[in-house]
Design an enzyme around this catalytic site. Structure first.
Site, PDB file in Angstrom:
ATOM      1  CG  HIS A   1     -35.737 -71.336  17.785  1.00 11.99           C
ATOM      2  ND1 HIS A   1     -36.287 -71.724  16.653  1.00 11.99           N
ATOM      3  CD2 HIS A   1     -36.267 -70.345  18.247  1.00 11.99           C
ATOM      4  CE1 HIS A   1     -37.406 -70.853  16.293  1.00 11.99           C
ATOM      5  NE2 HIS A   1     -37.135 -70.003  17.341  1.00 11.99           N
TER       6      HIS A   1
ATOM      7  CB  ALA B   1     -35.635 -58.918  23.155  1.00  8.49           C
TER       8      ALA B   1
ATOM      9  CB  ALA C   1     -37.032 -61.830  16.060  1.00 14.41           C
TER      10      ALA C   1
ATOM     11  CD  GLU D   1     -42.817 -64.813  12.825  1.00  9.98           C
ATOM     12  OE1 GLU D   1     -42.872 -66.201  12.879  1.00  9.98           O
ATOM     13  OE2 GLU D   1     -42.415 -64.174  14.161  1.00  9.98           O
TER      14      GLU D   1
END
Length: 157
Positions: free
Chosen positions: A89, A81, A57, A59
């Site tokens: 993180h 998701a 996600a 990127e």
């Protein structure tokens, strides 16, 4: 009387880019299936839907930016998701992906739809990808069609 502009839900003649995260691919693939099905049901030709897979996600925004800047797409749909894990993180990825997708739309003027689900558990993600709470990929596709048409009508004012 005020003139009201609204986007309709007919995708005929429109081209859409879909960026989807490979991380949590089980969920991403269900969101993607929902988006593609929705676009086609609203008149978009299969050949006018382009799918781009990213590693995760984080990127998604830079990929969406490249698509939006290309001038080839009426809207860009971002899917994936982010599921809470044991480290912070999760919060960083969720926050930065949301800010990044918003920045793409604001800086390019191309409708860029945030269809990335952020959940506490895999079960919640499965529910939001079509099991119980509808498919958020469908909702993202509907928003993309509506905004693409709204933006087009705004250009005619």
């Amino acid at each position: 009387m005020a003139k009201i502009c609204e986007g309709h839900l007919i995708g005929t003649g429109k081209v859409f880019g879909i960026v989807v995260s490979r991380f949590n691919e089980l969920i991403g693939r269900k969101l993607l299936e929902g988006s593609i099905d929705c676009l086609i049901r609203h008149g978009v030709r299969n050949d006018d839907i382009f799918v781009f897979w990213t590693p995760g996600a984080y990127e998604i925004p830079i990929t969406a930016m490249r698509l939006a800047r290309s001038g080839k797409y009426h809207a860009v749909i971002c899917l994936g998701a982010i599921i809470r894990g044991e480290t912070p993180h999760y919060e960083y990825v969720a926050s930065e992906s949301a800010k990044g997708v918003a920045e793409v739309g604001l800086s390019t003027g191309v409708p860029t739809i945030y269809g990335i689900i952020v959940t506490e558990t895999l079960e919640h993600a499965i529910d939001r990808a079509g099991a119980r709470d509808g498919n958020k990929g469908v909702e993202a596709a509907l928003a993309a069609i509506e905004l693409a048409n709204l933006f087009e009508s705004m250009g005619k004012q």
